[in-house]
Design a protein around this motif. Structure first.
Motif, PDB file in Angstrom:
ATOM      1  N   GLY A 192       0.789  -1.228   0.000  1.00  0.00           N
ATOM      2  CA  GLY A 192       0.000   0.000   0.000  1.00  0.00           C
ATOM      3  C   GLY A 192       0.818   1.272   0.000  1.00  0.00           C
ATOM      4  N   ALA A 193       2.123   1.179  -0.210  1.00  0.00           N
ATOM      5  CA  ALA A 193       2.972   2.374  -0.199  1.00  0.00           C
ATOM      6  C   ALA A 193       2.701   3.228  -1.431  1.00  0.00           C
ATOM      7  N   LEU A 194       2.799   4.535  -1.263  1.00  0.00           N
ATOM      8  CA  LEU A 194       2.631   5.481  -2.364  1.00  0.00           C
ATOM      9  C   LEU A 194       4.009   5.721  -2.977  1.00  0.00           C
ATOM     10  N   LEU A 195       4.233   5.137  -4.152  1.00  0.00           N
ATOM     11  CA  LEU A 195       5.535   5.193  -4.808  1.00  0.00           C
ATOM     12  C   LEU A 195       5.462   5.929  -6.142  1.00  0.00           C
ATOM     13  N   ILE A 196       4.477   6.805  -6.275  1.00  0.00           N
ATOM     14  CA  ILE A 196       4.300   7.553  -7.524  1.00  0.00           C
ATOM     15  C   ILE A 196       5.562   8.357  -7.831  1.00  0.00           C
ATOM     16  N   GLY A 197       6.137   8.123  -9.006  1.00  0.00           N
ATOM     17  CA  GLY A 197       7.313   8.869  -9.429  1.00  0.00           C
ATOM     18  C   GLY A 197       8.579   8.583  -8.648  1.00  0.00           C
ATOM     19  N   LEU A 235       2.891  -2.705 -13.124  1.00  0.00           N
ATOM     20  CA  LEU A 235       4.039  -2.602 -14.011  1.00  0.00           C
ATOM     21  C   LEU A 235       3.745  -1.708 -15.213  1.00  0.00           C
ATOM     22  N   THR A 236       2.540  -1.800 -15.746  1.00  0.00           N
ATOM     23  CA  THR A 236       2.175  -0.978 -16.899  1.00  0.00           C
ATOM     24  C   THR A 236       2.213   0.502 -16.557  1.00  0.00           C
ATOM     25  N   ALA A 237       1.883   0.829 -15.314  1.00  0.00           N
ATOM     26  CA  ALA A 237       1.866   2.225 -14.889  1.00  0.00           C
ATOM     27  C   ALA A 237       3.258   2.755 -14.582  1.00  0.00           C
ATOM     28  N   ALA A 238       4.237   1.870 -14.466  1.00  0.00           N
ATOM     29  CA  ALA A 238       5.600   2.268 -14.112  1.00  0.00           C
ATOM     30  C   ALA A 238       6.487   2.345 -15.356  1.00  0.00           C
ATOM     31  N   ASP A 289       7.147  -7.069  -0.479  1.00  0.00           N
ATOM     32  CA  ASP A 289       5.696  -7.163  -0.565  1.00  0.00           C
ATOM     33  C   ASP A 289       5.175  -5.889  -1.220  1.00  0.00           C
ATOM     34  N   LEU A 290       4.648  -6.015  -2.446  1.00  0.00           N
ATOM     35  CA  LEU A 290       4.168  -4.860  -3.207  1.00  0.00           C
ATOM     36  C   LEU A 290       2.653  -4.861  -3.366  1.00  0.00           C
ATOM     37  N   LEU A 291       1.962  -5.580  -2.504  1.00  0.00           N
ATOM     38  CA  LEU A 291       0.508  -5.650  -2.630  1.00  0.00           C
ATOM     39  C   LEU A 291      -0.095  -4.247  -2.489  1.00  0.00           C
ATOM     40  N   GLY A 292      -0.775  -3.808  -3.538  1.00  0.00           N
ATOM     41  CA  GLY A 292      -1.451  -2.512  -3.490  1.00  0.00           C
ATOM     42  C   GLY A 292      -0.545  -1.304  -3.570  1.00  0.00           C
ATOM     43  N   ALA A 293       0.756  -1.489  -3.768  1.00  0.00           N
ATOM     44  CA  ALA A 293       1.667  -0.345  -3.869  1.00  0.00           C
ATOM     45  C   ALA A 293       1.370   0.422  -5.157  1.00  0.00           C
ATOM     46  N   ASP A 294       1.359   1.753  -5.066  1.00  0.00           N
ATOM     47  CA  ASP A 294       1.064   2.605  -6.220  1.00  0.00           C
ATOM     48  C   ASP A 294       2.371   2.940  -6.924  1.00  0.00           C
ATOM     49  N   LEU A 295       2.588   2.329  -8.093  1.00  0.00           N
ATOM     50  CA  LEU A 295       3.840   2.477  -8.820  1.00  0.00           C
ATOM     51  C   LEU A 295       3.702   3.384 -10.042  1.00  0.00           C
ATOM     52  N   ARG A 296       2.668   4.201 -10.096  1.00  0.00           N
ATOM     53  CA  ARG A 296       2.485   5.077 -11.258  1.00  0.00           C
ATOM     54  C   ARG A 296       3.693   5.995 -11.446  1.00  0.00           C
ATOM     55  N   GLY A 297       4.306   5.886 -12.613  1.00  0.00           N
ATOM     56  CA  GLY A 297       5.442   6.733 -12.928  1.00  0.00           C
ATOM     57  C   GLY A 297       6.725   6.376 -12.205  1.00  0.00           C
ATOM     58  N   ALA A 298       6.717   5.327 -11.390  1.00  0.00           N
ATOM     59  CA  ALA A 298       7.938   4.922 -10.686  1.00  0.00           C
ATOM     60  C   ALA A 298       8.966   4.422 -11.694  1.00  0.00           C
ATOM     61  N   ASP A 299      10.217   4.754 -11.466  1.00  0.00           N
ATOM     62  CA  ASP A 299      11.291   4.361 -12.379  1.00  0.00           C
ATOM     63  C   ASP A 299      11.874   3.022 -11.934  1.00  0.00           C
TER      64      ASP A 299
END
Length: 271
Positions: free
Chosen positions: A205-210, A249-252, A222-232
């Motif tokens: 559930g971590a917010l990892l945007i960008g 993965l598609t969002a990252a 454990d990446l369940l629910g982690a927000d990976l939008r734009g993460a490198d």
């Protein structure tokens, strides 16, 4: 014994050719960075054609619909159309459309949980936890084949809590002894995490945007629910990370050096 993740998750992948454009009708859009228009639930998207195909599918991002690019129904669309409703379509009238949209909403949640359980089934676990996992998997598989009325009576929130608790115990067992950092639910948006020790970390559930995660070691994280939008994720090792999904993965951002779990399809736009 662990099962084969690729086999267990094959039926949990979307097959739009066997659906009826449910995600383009049943779900609402809110005008934002993810969607170029507002669209209420139950109204067909203006880009949906009579053959239930998207007119702009090959250019969703440039047209302002990146949210559609990353959406995944986990195979719920074809299950609802072909199994729950025996090949019927929402176009057959309101008597079909309403129950079909409700079933799709519920079954997408069930199939997402089944995806996580299939991942858990590949891990080496204590016998009692493995038995509990098998029971949960069988229960959710039975729900997938159930009636629209049965799906309508399902308490999805209670089921999520129950499955979430089980997955949490699976995660703890798999990551035991790794001394992974506890970062679950934290706001890490935009952070440079390249020097962080993240192997075996709890990032649920971590917010990892960008966030900058280039060349980091996320094995057994454990990446369940982690927000990976734009993460490198270029050069990042997620080879056996827990509970990774296609939308994440598609969002990252990734490249040819990014290692991902074997059972998760590689995003086509990664280079």
């Amino acid at each position: 014994m662990p099962t084969n993740a690729a086999d267990r998750r094959a039926e949990l992948r979307a097959d739009c050719s066997r659906c009826a454009g449910l995600c383009c009708v049943a779900l609402p859009f809110v005008r934002s960075a993810d969607f170029a228009i507002d669209k209420p639930a139950g109204m067909p998207c203006r880009h949906l054609q009579v053959d239930d195909r998207c007119r702009i599918h090959d250019r969703l991002g440039p047209e302002g619909f990146p949210g559609c690019e990353v959406f995944d129904c986990f195979g719920a669309g074809q299950q609802v159309v072909q199994v729950t409703f025996g090949g019927r379509s929402w176009r057959d009238g309101d008597a079909v459309a309403g129950p079909m949209f409700a079933a799709f909403d519920t079954l997408r949640a069930v199939h997402e949980m089944r995806w996580y359980l299939a991942d858990a089934g590949t891990r080496a676990l204590p016998d009692d936890l493995h038995r509990e996992l098998i029971e949960a998997t069988e229960r959710l598989t039975d729900l997938s084949g159930g009636s629209a009325a049965g799906l309508g009576a399902l308490d999805v929130h209670a089921l999520r809590r129950e499955v979430g608790d089980l997955l949490g115990r699976v995660s703890a067992a798999v990551r035991a002894g790794l001394d992974g950092r506890a970062l679950g639910g934290q706001d890490l948006a935009g952070r440079d995490l390249r020097r962080e020790a993240l192997r075996g970390a709890d990032l649920r559930g971590a917010l990892l945007i960008g966030a900058d995660l280039r060349r980091t070691d996320l094995r057994v994280a454990d990446l369940l629910g982690a927000d990976l939008r734009g993460a490198d994720l270029r050069g990042t090792d997620l080879a056996d990370a827990l509970f990774v999904t296609v939308p994440q993965l598609t969002a990252a951002r990734g490249d040819e050096a990014t290692r991902i779990p074997e059972a998760v399809p590689r995003p086509g736009r990664w280079r």
